[in-house]
Design an enzyme around this catalytic site. Structure first.
Site, short mmCIF file in Angstrom:
data_model
loop_
_atom_site.label_atom_id
_atom_site.label_comp_id
_atom_site.label_asym_id
_atom_site.label_seq_id
_atom_site.Cartn_x
_atom_site.Cartn_y
_atom_site.Cartn_z
NE ARG A 231 -3.08 2.41 3.22
CZ ARG A 231 -2.63 3.13 4.24
NH1 ARG A 231 -1.56 2.74 4.92
NH2 ARG A 231 -3.22 4.26 4.58
NE ARG B 202 -3.67 15.58 6.22
CZ ARG B 202 -3.18 14.79 7.17
NH1 ARG B 202 -2.66 15.34 8.26
NH2 ARG B 202 -3.19 13.48 7.03
CE LYS C 53 -8.45 4.55 4.06
NZ LYS C 53 -7.28 5.45 4.10
CB THR D 194 -6.15 1.59 11.57
OG1 THR D 194 -6.60 1.90 10.27
CG2 THR D 194 -5.48 2.83 12.17
#
Length: 476
Positions: free
Chosen positions: A37, A78, A225, A283
């Protein structure tokens, strides 16, 4: 000869500074990783090209291929850059600036800009803003034209470009940002096999990405996702529109109450199995091994639970990007997979709808193979459908050896539970020779032995007609 026992659960690792060299990548390949990935949230195109070159060189060195997955950043919010970190104090007033290129404010009411000027349209008084994986929590006090004024509820050190989560808030960001589009075009040029799209909120987000890659001639598959409440609400729609699902537990565990995360993971895995789509659990699987050579007992249990749920893949993130022990992390996953798979009690997937005679034939092949000792399923496929369906059926003990002469199909099948793919030329004029070539390949690699049983799924010519068959064979 294959030096590893057969395992059904696949391992994805994320390439980063700790692993982006041919020597380390070769070690991970020998340990049996299946998919590499690339996280585009932290990568530019020059780095991406170098990383892929290193992966492919390691594949040549080891004589084994892995699939490539590009993780596209998606609609991410962000904070802006900071020259020095800020220490946010409880109850202080803090502003998020909405003006592009606005400098940080370090005196008086301190402030930092965000990369999403329309935030003022999505949040309201009383909403929660989480920063840096939820380490800092702020409450919206007032929405102004050029800023969001907040009070700090939980403080902490704010660094540059920290990720923002807005639990329970629907954000009207585009599914594909300009950076995402540029990243995907780079990935298509470099032959990426899977694109994983972050922060998918509905099936429409995936349709946008699918049109984008198909217009550019790519046959890459799309992994959705799930990372927020919108994705959970639209879970079945998202699975249907995708080629697979990633349960991205980092952001998901921030966006929803943490005590519900195991239930959401279980629901997502079951839904994928019901629809015949692969699912990745990701994760924090071995987070402690970023700095420690051994896992915690809780991490071992977490990995085991994903295996017992029969997720297709388990994934390493920071453990192999910046961790001190990437090789050991893969070894831990291998050991746990082999242990759990050899001892777990399970049944084949009875929830998968089998609507065609061909899919019923595949279930019969699985049943037959599982009843025979030392048996395997050997399938020949050009689209990947047969192998994917066999994987979704979850044979109890039979490995699925999938032969194809289409390289993108071979690469895609590296992700699927229980499937060991092989790239081999087919002799269309002599199907029996193709079967014998497959037997020879399996014997030479140590996957089967003479006199082992095999259930072969193939087409045969009956006059001018092509007929789907299952055959009982003995390895010569």
């Amino acid at each position: 000869m294959n030096t590893l026992p057969y395992r059904q659960t696949k391992i994805i690792f994320t390439i980063g500074p700790a692993t982006n060299n041919v020597e380390m990548l070769s070690k991970l390949l020998r340990k049996g990783v299946d998919v590499c990935r690339l996280n585009m949230a932290h990568a530019d195109h020059e780095w991406t090209r170098t990383a892929i070159e290193n992966v492919r060189e390691a594949c040549r060195v080891v004589g084994r291929k892995v699939a490539l997955m590009m993780d596209v950043k998606g609609p991410e919010i962000r904070t802006g850059p900071l020259d020095e970190p800020m220490e946010l104090e409880r109850d202080e007033t803090f502003d998020f600036l909405l003006t592009p290129e606005a400098p940080a404010v370090t005196t008086g009411i301190r402030a930092v800009r965000v990369n999403y000027p329309s935030l003022k349209n999505d949040v309201g008084e009383g909403d929660t803003i989480l920063v840096d994986s939820g380490l800092m929590r702020l409450r919206v006090e007032k929405v102004m034209e050029d800023r969001i004024r907040c009070s700090v509820r939980i403080g902490g050190q704010l660094g540059s470009r920290r990720h923002i989560n807005l639990p329970g808030v629907h954000v009207n960001l585009p599914a594909l940002t300009m950076k995402d589009r540029a990243d995907v075009e780079c990935g298509i040029e470099l032959g990426i096999d899977f694109f994983a799209l972050s922060f998918v909120r509905s099936g429409d987000d995936l349709d946008i990405l699918r049109r984008f890659i198909e217009e550019r001639g790519s046959k890459a598959q799309i992994i959705a996702k799930i990372e927020d409440q919108s994705a959970i609400s639209n879970l079945d729609e998202i699975i249907q529109a995708s080629d697979g699902l990633m349960v991205a537990r980092g952001d998901l565990g921030i966006e929803i109450p943490f005590e519900t995360l195991p239930l959401v993971q279980h629901r997502a895995v079951r839904a994928c199995q019901r629809m015949g789509k692969p699912v990745i659990v990701a994760t924090h699987m071995l987070e402690s091994m970023i700095s420690n050579p051994l896992p915690t007992r809780a991490e071992i249990t977490d990995i085991s639970n994903a295996i017992l749920e029969q997720a297709d893949c388990i994934m390493l993130s920071g453990e192999t990007t910046v961790g001190k022990y990437p090789e050991e992390c893969v070894e831990v996953m291998n050991r746990v997979i082999f242990s759990v798979e050899s001892q777990s009690e399970r049944t084949i997937n009875t929830e998968l709808p089998l609507k065609t005679p061909k899919s019923l034939l595949l279930r019969s092949a699985v049943t037959l193979s599982d009843e025979l000792p030392h048996s395997s399923i050997i399938v020949f496929t050009r689209s990947g459908f047969l192998a994917r369906t066999l994987s979704a059926l979850r044979p109890l003990k039979s490995p699925i050896f999938a032969f194809t002469d289409v390289e993108p199909v071979f690469q895609n099948l590296l992700l699927y539970w229980g499937v060991e793919p092989f790239l081999m030329d087919f002799k269309d004029e002599d199907p029996e020779q193709t079967i014998q070539d497959a037997f020879a390949r399996l014997r030479s690699r140590g996957w089967v032995e003479s006199r082992n049983h095999a259930v072969v799924i193939s087409n045969v010519l009956a006059g001018s007609k092509v007929i789907d068959t299952i055959q009982y064979r003995t390895i010569p």
